[in-house]
Design a protein around this motif. Structure first.
Motif, PDB file in Angstrom:
ATOM      1  N   GLY A  22      37.324  46.068  36.091  1.00 57.13           N
ATOM      2  CA  GLY A  22      38.315  45.669  35.109  1.00 57.13           C
ATOM      3  C   GLY A  22      39.507  44.956  35.721  1.00 57.13           C
ATOM      4  N   VAL A  23      39.252  44.172  36.766  1.00 55.02           N
ATOM      5  CA  VAL A  23      40.329  43.401  37.399  1.00 55.02           C
ATOM      6  C   VAL A  23      39.844  41.964  37.592  1.00 55.02           C
ATOM      7  N   SER A  24      40.679  41.144  38.214  1.00 54.46           N
ATOM      8  CA  SER A  24      40.266  39.756  38.451  1.00 54.46           C
ATOM      9  C   SER A  24      39.566  39.633  39.804  1.00 54.46           C
ATOM     10  N   THR A  25      38.850  38.528  39.970  1.00 60.57           N
ATOM     11  CA  THR A  25      38.165  38.319  41.252  1.00 60.57           C
ATOM     12  C   THR A  25      39.177  38.201  42.384  1.00 60.57           C
ATOM     13  N   ALA A  26      40.324  37.651  42.060  1.00 54.59           N
ATOM     14  CA  ALA A  26      41.354  37.526  43.093  1.00 54.59           C
ATOM     15  C   ALA A  26      41.693  38.894  43.663  1.00 54.59           C
ATOM     16  N   THR A  27      41.872  39.841  42.784  1.00 52.90           N
ATOM     17  CA  THR A  27      42.206  41.187  43.241  1.00 52.90           C
ATOM     18  C   THR A  27      41.093  41.760  44.117  1.00 52.90           C
TER      19      THR A  27
END
Lengths: 328, 328
Positions: free
Chosen positions: A14-19
């Motif tokens: 549930g986060v972005s790929t960047a994270t």
DNA sequence: TTGAAAGCGCTAACAA
DNA sequence: TTGTTAGCGCTTTCAA
């Protein structure tokens, strides 16, 4: 079933790929909870970053090629080991290419180098002409020459001089009363062979003794044959100008004609981590040190390509020597 | 200045990137004029395809990892060479990792394997427990075990059995009149060591002779030490169970105590491309053949991963033997 | 016989 | 502290 990508991980956590990327590479601060969520997702999906994508993105492969003349030689094995240790500390991986002392094969690998994307090249060349070599070297590739340097070539390199060691060894043999001191020379053209031969010749000239030279080639039978000829020519001491030839000659001679031991004094080569040496005296090459220096140098070049060219010259040292095989 | 990309080439040639790609890879028919335009552009820009991008796109790297226990051993060097030749025919590149017979290092490399994207793995393992090994092997990676197989492990592998060769050699030594036939065993646990030891023990039992066994380790001094002990225990014949130990022991013994030669008959190991063998009799391992087969097998696995598991067993043959060092 | 364009999986600049 | 998104350079499908 295809393996998970960074997208899958991001979605699951549930986060972005960047994270996700930053968690993996620890390249920016991520809160504890987020980190844990991401790590859980990674575990659950058994996710592994795709190296090829990363390489494409970053423009680096983390691989360094070492073109070696003879992978089976203890001398080079010892350099390889030191290189591996040095490079792996910075997460670089060493890839080996074996040329069998053949310039044709070396050229082949240099061509391959253009196709394949290595971050750096370490080269123990078999080429003797600086021009020919430079024509084949890929431009823009951090490169370090090792063990063998070419006259007139302004490149980063590490090599070992044993001029002094050979010179002094010959003088010592003469001091012991030897008049007929023979010499087994290595493959013609190679810089180290040339230097050592020169040292022998200079010493013999200084001593006003007649030189006895036999030139070997890279065949294993060559060195014993040279040895035999020198014995026949009456030599009572023999200097052998590299480690492989020392081993080849002595293993053969000592096992075939054990009595030879008492008739001739041998000064050979070995590297600083040798299992044994059969020679009475040995010239010791700091091969491990050379590997470490070459490794450090290539890492420097990769991180700052504009560094000034540097040439490192190490000195071979002499072993006081004990007769006979000795395990170290 | 950045190097040219396929876009630059396409633009200069006035065609699409698809066409450029197809010209390079010869993967569809392109008219003669177009081909020439593209080739001219490639030359003019000194364009080289970016391997990382290609790898990402195709999902292949063209690299195969070979995890070797001892890169300095002539036995493995010979396998390496055969592998290189076989793989390069299909444009695969062999990458070496040296474990120094250490399971810790091997595990390290197996971990690395997960990060790095190799197309296949060739492994001469130091592990003796099938379960432990399988737990560390990356899933979905075409893998071939070489030289050493693990009991109860259903994997693709190539290895050499020398049970018969050892057995027969012992019988022959007995036939020559030897009663006290000693044996220097290799590193415990390794499958080849176990099999050979078993052959020796079986032969001695059959002959109703008392076995004389010394177990070596991977240190170079170990084998000469074993050898000495066997001599002291009165052995007149000694079987040495691998090539490195044969060389280590004999080089040391024959140079230190040449008279030993006449007191003891030695049966050692060598590979099929050995420079020399000091032993009186030799058991010859088809290491080159093994490399070729392993190479072919891994290529098969890469192109069709669902192939059935195959185990190839080669047989060591015996050299009639001549006393003394012999250059081949 | 050729071209347009999607997308391989990731990093990092920029934005929020 | 986190997300959006462009784009690394190439191959290959689909369409023309």
């Amino acid at each position: 079933m295809k393996s998970a990508s960074i997208n899958d991980v991001a979605r699951l956590a549930g986060v972005s790929t960047a994270t996700v990327s930053h968690v993996i590479n620890k390249t920016r601060i991520v809160s504890k909870e987020t980190t844990e969520k991401v790590e859980a997702a990674i575990r659950q999906l058994n996710y592994r970053p795709n190296t090829m994508a990363r390489n494409l993105r970053t423009g680096r492969t983390g691989e360094i090629l070492f073109i070696v003349p003879d992978i089976g030689s203890v001398f080079f094995t010892s350099i390889i080991e030191a290189l591996e240790n040095t490079l792996s500390e910075q997460d670089y991986q060493l890839v080996l290419a074996n040329t069998h002392e053949s310039w044709e094969r070396e050229k082949e690998y240099l061509r391959l180098l253009n196709r394949s994307n290595f971050d750096g090249l370490i080269l123990a060349t078999t080429q003797t002409e600086a021009d020919v070599l430079t024509a084949c070297l890929p431009a823009d590739m951090p490169t370090v020459l090792v063990d063998r340097k070419l006259a007139g070539l302004n490149m980063n390199c590490v090599w070992v001089t044993s001029y002094r060691a050979v010179y002094d060894s010959v003088l010592d043999l003469a001091k012991q009363g030897h008049q007929k001191i023979g010499y087994i020379a290595g493959v013609a053209g190679v810089s180290t062979s040339q230097e050592r031969l020169q040292a022998y010749q200079d010493a013999m000239a200084k001593l006003q003794l007649e030189p006895y030279i036999e030139r070997g080639n890279s065949l294993p039978s060559s060195s014993p044959a040279c040895f035999s000829r020198l014995i026949k020519r009456g030599c009572t001491a023999i200097v052998i100008s590299n480690e492989t030839m020392t081993d080849d000659a002595l293993i053969y001679m000592y096992s075939q004609q054990p009595e030879i031991r008492r008739q001739v004094t041998v000064c050979g080569y070995r590297h600083d981590n040798a299992r044994y040496s059969l020679a009475d005296y040995a010239i010791i090459q700091p091969s491990g040190r050379m590997g470490v220096i070459a490794g450090e140098r290539i890492l420097e070049l990769i991180s700052s390509p504009e560094t000034e060219t540097k040439e490192v010259r190490l000195k071979a040292r002499r072993d006081k020597g004990r007769a006979g095989a000795r395990h170290y």
